[in-house]
Scaffold this active site. Structure first.
Site, PDB file in Angstrom:
ATOM      1  N   HIS A   1       0.841  -1.198   0.000  1.00 55.05           N
ATOM      2  CA  HIS A   1       0.000   0.000   0.000  1.00 55.05           C
ATOM      3  C   HIS A   1       0.876   1.247   0.000  1.00 55.05           C
ATOM      4  CE1 HIS A   1      -2.953   2.999   1.319  1.00 55.05           C
ATOM      5  NE2 HIS A   1      -2.176   3.260   2.355  1.00 55.05           N
TER       6      HIS A   1
ATOM      7  N   ASP B   1       6.028  22.867 -25.232  1.00 58.44           N
ATOM      8  CA  ASP B   1       6.003  21.510 -24.730  1.00 58.44           C
ATOM      9  C   ASP B   1       7.101  21.406 -23.685  1.00 58.44           C
ATOM     10  OD1 ASP B   1       6.074  18.493 -24.684  1.00 58.44           O
ATOM     11  OD2 ASP B   1       4.619  18.841 -26.277  1.00 58.44           O
TER      12      ASP B   1
ATOM     13  N   TRP C   1       7.034  -0.363   3.538  1.00 59.00           N
ATOM     14  CA  TRP C   1       7.526   0.330   2.344  1.00 59.00           C
ATOM     15  C   TRP C   1       8.984   0.734   2.503  1.00 59.00           C
ATOM     16  CZ3 TRP C   1       9.336   5.271   1.046  1.00 59.00           C
ATOM     17  CH2 TRP C   1       9.357   6.210   2.088  1.00 59.00           C
TER      18      TRP C   1
ATOM     19  N   SER D   1      12.617   6.487 -13.859  1.00 61.15           N
ATOM     20  CA  SER D   1      11.492   7.267 -14.363  1.00 61.15           C
ATOM     21  C   SER D   1      11.434   8.651 -13.716  1.00 61.15           C
ATOM     22  CB  SER D   1      10.197   6.504 -14.093  1.00 61.15           C
ATOM     23  OG  SER D   1       9.092   7.350 -14.185  1.00 61.15           O
ATOM     24  N   SER D   2      11.536   8.704 -12.397  1.00 66.61           N
ATOM     25  CA  SER D   2      11.379  10.029 -11.780  1.00 66.61           C
ATOM     26  C   SER D   2      12.597  10.913 -12.015  1.00 66.61           C
ATOM     27  CB  SER D   2      11.031   9.956 -10.294  1.00 66.61           C
ATOM     28  OG  SER D   2      11.446   8.788  -9.720  1.00 66.61           O
TER      29      SER D   2
ATOM     30  N   HIS E   1      13.805  11.284   3.547  1.00 61.29           N
ATOM     31  CA  HIS E   1      13.241  12.539   4.018  1.00 61.29           C
ATOM     32  C   HIS E   1      13.032  13.553   2.915  1.00 61.29           C
ATOM     33  CE1 HIS E   1      11.240  14.716   6.996  1.00 61.29           C
ATOM     34  NE2 HIS E   1      11.730  15.787   6.417  1.00 61.29           N
TER      35      HIS E   1
ATOM     36  N   GLU F   1      12.382  12.798   0.047  1.00 67.87           N
ATOM     37  CA  GLU F   1      11.229  12.214  -0.638  1.00 67.87           C
ATOM     38  C   GLU F   1       9.916  12.728  -0.053  1.00 67.87           C
ATOM     39  OE1 GLU F   1      10.696  10.369  -3.180  1.00 67.87           O
ATOM     40  OE2 GLU F   1       8.674   9.614  -2.839  1.00 67.87           O
TER      41      GLU F   1
ATOM     42  N   TYR G   1       9.387  15.600   1.105  1.00 67.34           N
ATOM     43  CA  TYR G   1       9.145  16.938   0.568  1.00 67.34           C
ATOM     44  C   TYR G   1       8.885  16.908  -0.924  1.00 67.34           C
ATOM     45  CZ  TYR G   1      10.163  18.344   5.179  1.00 67.34           C
ATOM     46  OH  TYR G   1      10.078  18.467   6.528  1.00 67.34           O
TER      47      TYR G   1
ATOM     48  N   SER H   1      -0.671  27.591  -3.613  1.00 60.07           N
ATOM     49  CA  SER H   1      -0.319  28.991  -3.861  1.00 60.07           C
ATOM     50  C   SER H   1      -0.905  29.497  -5.177  1.00 60.07           C
ATOM     51  CB  SER H   1       1.199  29.169  -3.897  1.00 60.07           C
ATOM     52  OG  SER H   1       1.771  28.663  -2.727  1.00 60.07           O
TER      53      SER H   1
ATOM     54  N   HIS I   1      15.765  11.755  12.071  1.00 58.59           N
ATOM     55  CA  HIS I   1      14.595  11.827  12.958  1.00 58.59           C
ATOM     56  C   HIS I   1      13.628  10.670  12.676  1.00 58.59           C
ATOM     57  CE1 HIS I   1      12.454  14.766   9.973  1.00 58.59           C
ATOM     58  NE2 HIS I   1      12.180  13.539   9.659  1.00 58.59           N
ATOM     59  N   HIS I   2      13.862   9.932  11.595  1.00 57.21           N
ATOM     60  CA  HIS I   2      13.088   8.709  11.367  1.00 57.21           C
ATOM     61  C   HIS I   2      13.648   7.537  12.175  1.00 57.21           C
ATOM     62  CE1 HIS I   2      10.814  10.417   7.944  1.00 57.21           C
ATOM     63  NE2 HIS I   2      11.910  11.114   7.753  1.00 57.21           N
TER      64      HIS I   2
ATOM     65  N   THR J   1       7.887  26.343   6.941  1.00 51.65           N
ATOM     66  CA  THR J   1       6.553  25.797   6.693  1.00 51.65           C
ATOM     67  C   THR J   1       5.496  26.720   7.286  1.00 51.65           C
ATOM     68  OG1 THR J   1       7.593  23.653   6.976  1.00 51.65           O
ATOM     69  CG2 THR J   1       5.216  23.670   6.753  1.00 51.65           C
TER      70      THR J   1
ATOM     71  N   LYS K   1       4.763  29.561   5.075  1.00 48.05           N
ATOM     72  CA  LYS K   1       3.834  29.243   3.995  1.00 48.05           C
ATOM     73  C   LYS K   1       2.385  29.270   4.478  1.00 48.05           C
ATOM     74  CE  LYS K   1       5.170  27.168   0.521  1.00 48.05           C
ATOM     75  NZ  LYS K   1       5.876  28.235  -0.149  1.00 48.05           N
TER      76      LYS K   1
ATOM     77  N   ARG L   1       1.879   0.025  14.871  1.00 51.46           N
ATOM     78  CA  ARG L   1       1.503  -0.055  13.460  1.00 51.46           C
ATOM     79  C   ARG L   1       1.946  -1.392  12.893  1.00 51.46           C
ATOM     80  NH1 ARG L   1       6.100   3.663  10.436  1.00 51.46           N
ATOM     81  NH2 ARG L   1       4.883   3.131   8.611  1.00 51.46           N
TER      82      ARG L   1
END
Lengths: 291, 536
Positions: free
Chosen positions: B76, B105, B141, B168-169, B252, B254, B256, B267, B301-302, B327, B330, B449
Site C-alpha cells: 500500500h 512543450d 515500504w 522514471s522520476s 526525508h 522524498e 518533501y 499557492s 529523525h526517522h 513551513t 507558507k 503499526r
C-alpha cells in the site's frame, strides 16, 4: 549548423524509441530477477532479449537524433536543453556514488569503532556481543567473514590507474581543442589515445581484481571491506566501460566526418562524462585505497 | 507560421491511437497518461487500504493471514508513494508547466514519453510479486534489512521495480528542470514565475539528488541477498542501521518531493479565489528553497529509537524543528492572502482550504515527533500513521484533487458539476478526519503499526477509523464520476479564463488548450501574470 527560425519553438516528431527502450529495460530486469531466483535458462534468455533491445534502441534513437542534428533541425534552444539534460544526468550519477561513499564513511567513522568498543554504544555492543574484537581497517568484522585476506597496496596498480585516467582527461581535452580548431587529424589521434588509456585502465583493473581474488583472498565476501571495495570500484569500472564505449562511438563519428568546430554537443557530453568518471576515481583512490 | 509550427499542426491530425498514446511527444497527452495511471493506482492502493481497515475493524484475526497483512501494508505504501502521489504531481507538471511559462512543450519531449512508460512496467514488476512463491515483500515500504531480505522470490523484483521507478522520476525531473530553466518565454523572469513552477523546480532538484541514493541503498541490498556481500551484517563489520541512514537520506527529501508541489498548487488556487495576489511571493519561494535545503539534514529523525548517539539525536531534533519555520511562513502567507480578500468558495478553493487545515494538523504532530523524548513514545505507533496520512492524504492528495478541480475545465474545455464537486469535498473532509483523527488516540495509547491484531482496549477507535476509511474510499468514486462526466459528457463549455480572477499564462489559452501550447514565444504582459513583481 544552420539555425532554423529561432523565433519558433521546436518540438520533435513522435518516436517509437522511448517505448522500445521501456520494453528493453523491463525485459532486462525481468530476466535478471528470474535468473537471480535460480531459473537460469529462462532468465538468461529474457535478459539477453532485453539487452539486445536496449542496444538496438540506442542505435536507433541516437541515430535518429544524429540524423536530425546533421540536417540542422535543432535550434540553439534545443541544444541548451540537451546540455541541461546531460548536466543533470551527471549530477544524479554523483549522488549514486555518494550513497556508496556515504556508506563507507559511516562504516569507518561509526560502525567499526562501535563494534570495537568505542563510545557508549560501543561499550555495550562490544562487551555483550563482540567481545575481543578491536577496530581496525581493513576489516571483515568480528566473525572474520570470508576468511583472512590482504588488501592490495595503493602504490601499485591503483597509482598507475590514477595516472592513466588523469592523462586520459588531458588527452580528451586536447582532442576537444583540436576539434574546435578544426584539426581533425589531431582530434582523431588524441581521441584514439584517450580510448587506449581507458581500455588500459580497465585491463589493469581486471588484473587487480584477479590478483585480489586469486592471491590475496580479497573477495566480495570479505566482510565490509570487500563489500565496499568492490561496489565502489566495480560501479566505477562499469562507468569507465560505458564511457569508453561512448568515446569509441565519438571516435567513429569523428572518422566519418561528423561534428563541426561550432556544433559537437555529443562530443562535449561524452567528455563531461569522462571527466566525471575521472573525478570519481580520484575520490576512490583517496578514500578507498590510500586512507 | 513557419514550417515547424505547421509540422506540429499537421501531425495532430494524422496519428493513430497507438502513435498518439505510445509514441507521444506531447506534454498534454503524456500528462494525461501520468494522471490516468496514478488515478488507477489510487484505487489499487486504496483497495489494499480497504483490506487493511477491514482486517482492523475488530480485534482478532478476521480476513487474512498475518503475513498477507504485512504484504499489503507495505505494498500500500509503495503504491501510494511511487504510483500515485509522485506520478500525479509529474502529470500536473507536464500539463501545466509548459502552459504556465509560455512553452510549446517540455524541453525533451521524447525523454518525457520514456519517463512515463517506464512506470507502468515498473508496477507490473512490483505487483506481480503478489503472485510469486513467498508472496510480495512484507517488510513495509521502507524495506529494512535483514527482514526484507528474508522474503521469497519477490526481493529481486521489488529491487528492480524500485530501480525502474527511480529512473522514471529522475528522467522526468531532468526534463522539468530543463523546461523551466530553458523554455520560459522571454520576459518571464524566474521571480515572476508561477509558484507551481517554482515548487517543481526545487522538487526536481530533490528528486535528482535523492532517487539515485535510494537506488544505491537497494543495490546494496541486492548484493547482500544475491552476491554474498555483507553491507548489513554486523558480524562482517557492516550494519543494518547503515541501510536506514542511506534509505532516509533519500526518504526525508522524498517526503518533501511529495509535498512541495502541493504547496505550489495551493499557492495558485488561494490567490484566485481570494481575489488578491499571493501574499509574500518571494518569501514563499525562499521558504520552499529553505525547506528543500533542510530536508537533507534531518533524516535521522526517522531513526530516533534505533540507537544513534546523543549528539546525533539532539542535532537532528533541532534541525527538524527548524523546518517548522519556513513551513509556518507558507501557512501564514496563505492565510494572509485570504485575509480581507473577496473570498468565494468554489470547489478548488474548498480543497485548498481543506489542505491548509489538514496539513497543519499533520504538521503539528510532526513537530511533536521531532522531540526526541516524546518520539520514544510515538515511534512505531498509530500516531505516526495518523501523522503521515494527514500530510499525505489531507495534504498531498487533497492538493492533487484540488488541482484537478482547478485545471480540469482548462484541460477538457468543460465545466463539471459544482454540486458533485462540493459533495465530494465535504464527504472527503469529514471522512478523512473520522479515518485518521482516532488513529492519533490509538497511537498515544500505544497501538503499534503494521500489526493485524490488537488489544481489545483499542477496539472502539479502530472501528470508528475503519468506518471513516470505508466512507472515504467510497467517496472517491464520486471523483471518478465527476472526472468521467466532465471529460466525456459535460455540455457546459468552459471559458478560457474559467475562474474570474485567475491569472497566469495558462488562462490566456483557450479551453481546451491547443495540442501544443505555444508555437511561438508569447509576448509577456505583466498584468496577465499571477505572481512576482507585477501589477494587477
Amino acid at each position: 549548423m544552420s539555425q532554423p527560425n529561432a523565433n519558433v519553438y521546436y518540438v520533435p516528431h513522435n518516436s517509437r524509441w522511448p517505448i522500445i527502450a521501456t520494453l528493453g529495460m523491463f525485459l532486462f530486469m525481468v530476466g535478471a530477477a528470474v535468473w537471480l531466483n535460480g531459473y537460469d535458462t529462462p532468465g538468461k534468455i529474457i535478459l539477453t532479449i532485453g539487452a539486445l533491445s536496449i542496444i538496438g534502441m540506442m542505435f536507433g534513437w541516437f541515430g535518429n537524433v544524429i540524423h536530425e542534428s546533421m540536417k540542422g533541425t535543432f535550434n540553439s534552444q534545443v541544444d541548451t536543453s540537451f546540455r541541461m539534460g546531460m548536466t543533470w544526468f551527471i549530477f544524479s550519477e554523483v549522488f549514486f556514488f555518494a550513497a556508496f561513499f556515504g556508506g563507507l564513511f559511516y562504516i569507518r567513522t561509526f560502525v567499526v569503532p562501535w563494534l570495537g568498543g568505542v563510545g557508549d554504544k560501543g561499550v555495550i555492543t562490544n562487551g555483550f556481543i563482540w567481545q575481543g574484537f578491536s577496530a581496525t581497517w581493513p576489516t571483515n568484522g568480528p566473525e572474520a567473514v570470508g576468511g583472512s585476506f590482504t588488501s592490495g597496496s595503493p602504490w601499485g596498480i591503483p597509482l598507475l590507474n590514477t595516472l592513466l585516467l588523469l592523462s586520459s582527461s588531458v588527452t580528451v581535452t586536447i582532442a576537444h581543442h583540436a576539434l574546435r580548431a578544426g584539426n581533425r587529424k589531431k582530434l582523431i589521434g588524441f581521441l584514439g589515445l584517450t580510448i587506449l588509456l581507458g581500455i588500459t585502465f580497465l585491463c589493469c583493473q581486471a588484473y587487480e581484481y584477479w590478483e585480489s581474488y586469486v592471491h590475496l583472498n580479497m573477495t566480495l565476501h570479505s566482510g565490509i571491506y570487500g563489500a565496499t571495495f568492490y561496489i565502489l570500484t566495480g560501479f566505477h569500472g562499469l562507468h569507465v566501460t560505458l564511457g569508453t564505449i561512448m568515446l569509441i562511438v565519438m571516435w567513429l563519428r569523428s572518422v566519418r566526418g561528423h561534428f563541426t568546430p561550432q556544433n559537437h554537443f555529443a562530443f562535449e557530453a561524452v567528455s563531461w562524462y569522462w571527466h566525471f568518471v575521472d573525478v570519481i576515481w580520484l575520490c576512490l583512490f583517496l578514500f578507498v585505497y590510500i586512507l | 507560421m513557419s514550417s515547424t509550427a505547421q509540422a506540429i499542426h499537421h501531425e495532430d491530425h494524422h496519428q493513430g491511437w497507438f502513435e498518439r498514446w505510445f509514441m507521444s511527444t506531447n506534454h498534454k497527452d503524456i500528462g494525461t497518461l501520468y494522471l490516468s495511471f496514478s488515478f488507477l493506482m489510487l484505487f489499487v492502493g486504496g483497495s489494499l487500504a480497504m483490506l487493511i481497515r477491514a482486517e482492523l475493524f475488530e480485534p482478532g484475526m478476521q480476513l487474512m493471514q498475518p503475513y498477507f497483512f504485512n504484504e499489503i501494508s507495505g505494498m500500500h505504501g509503495l503504491i501510494m508513494i511511487f504510483g500515485v502521489i509522485m506520478p500525479s504531481f509529474v502529470g500536473l507538471a507536464n500539463w501545466m508547466i509548459p502552459m504556465q511559462i509560455g512553452a510549446p512543450d517540455m524541453a525533451l519531449p521524447r525523454l518525457n514519453n520514456l519517463s512515463f512508460w517506464i512506470l507502468p512496467f515498473a508496477f507490473i514488476l512490483l505487483l506481480s510479486t503478489f503472485f510469486m512463491p513467498g508472496g510480495a515483500p512484507a517488510a513495509g515500504w521502507t524495506m529494512y534489512p535483514p527482514l526484507v531480505l528474508q522474503g521469497g522470490e519477490s526481493v529481486a523484483f521489488m529491487i528492480f521495480a524500485i530501480h525502474l521507478m527511480g529512473i522514471s522520476s529522475i528522467l522526468g525531473s531532468i526534463n522539468i528542470i530543463a523546461t523551466i530553466l530553458n523554455l520560459r518565454a522571454p520576459g518571464l523572469d524566474l521571480l515572476k514565475m508561477p509558484m507551481f513552477c517554482w515548487s517543481w523546480l526545487i522538487t526536481s532538484f530533490l528528486v535528482i539528488a535523492v532517487m539515485p541514493v535510494l537506488a544505491g541503498a537497494v543495490t546494496m541490498m541486492l548484493f547482500d541477498r544475491f552476491f554474498g556481500t555483507n553491507f548489513f551484517n554486523a558480524a562482517a563489520g557492516g550494519d543494518p542501521v547503515m541501510y536506514q541512514h542511506v534509505f532516509w537520506f533519500f526518504g526525508h527529501p522524498e517526503v518533501y518531493i511529495m509535498i512541495l508541489p502541493a504547496f505550489g498548487i495551493i499557492s495558485e488556487i488561494v490567490p484566485t479565489f481570494a481575489r488578491k495576489p499571493l501574499f509574500g511571493y518571494k518569501a514563499m519561494v525562499y521558504a520552499i528553497a529553505c525547506i528543500a535545503f533542510l530536508s537533507f539534514i534531518v533524516w535521522s529523525h526517522h531513526m530516533f529509537t534505533v540507537g544513534i548517539p546523543l549528539g546525533g539525536e539532539v542535532f537532528f531534533m533541532y534541525a527538524t524543528m527548524l523546518i517548522a519555520v519556513p513551513t509556518g511562513v507558507k501557512i501564514f502567507n496563505w492565510v494572509t492572502t485570504m485575509w480581507k480578500g473577496s473570498m468565494s468558495f468554489e470547489v478548488p478553493m474548498l480543497w485548498a482550504i481543506g489542505f491548509i487545515v489538514l496539513f497543519s494538523i499533520g504538521g503539528f504532530s510532526g513537530v511533536m515527533m521531532a522531540l526526541v523524548p516524546a518520539d520514544f513514545q510515538y515511534y512505531g505507533t498509530y500516531f505516526i500513521v495518523a501523522h503521515f496520512h494527514y500530510v499525505l492524504v489531507g495534504g498531498a492528495l487533497f492538493s492533487i484533487i484540488g488541482a484537478v478541480y482547478y485545471w480540469l475545465p482548462k484541460w477538457s474545455g468543460h465545466m463539471y458539476s459544482s454540486f458533485w464537486g462540493k459533495l465530494h469535498f465535504w464527504s472527503s473532509v469529514i471522512s478523512v478526519n473520522v479515518l485518521f483523527f482516532p488513529q492519533q488516540f490509538l497511537g498515544f495509547a500505544g497501538m503499534p503499526r503494521r500489526i493485524p491484531d490488537y488489544n481489545v482496549a483499542f477496539a472502539d477507535w479502530n472501528m470508528v477509523s475503519s468506518i471513516g476509511g470505508f466512507w472515504f474510499g467510497a467517496t472517491q468514486l464520486i471523483f471518478v464520476g465527476v472526472v468521467i462526466h466532465t471529460v466525456f459528457f459535460s455540455k457546459d463549455k468552459a471559458t478560457s479564463r474559467v475562474w474570474e480572477h485567475a491569472h497566469g499564462l495558462e488562462w490566456t489559452l483557450p479551453s481546451p488548450a491547443p495540442h501544443h501550447s505555444f508555437t511561438v514565444p508569447p509576448v509577456i504582459d505583466d498584468s496577465q501574470l499571477a505572481h512576482g513583481d507585477v501589477s494587477h
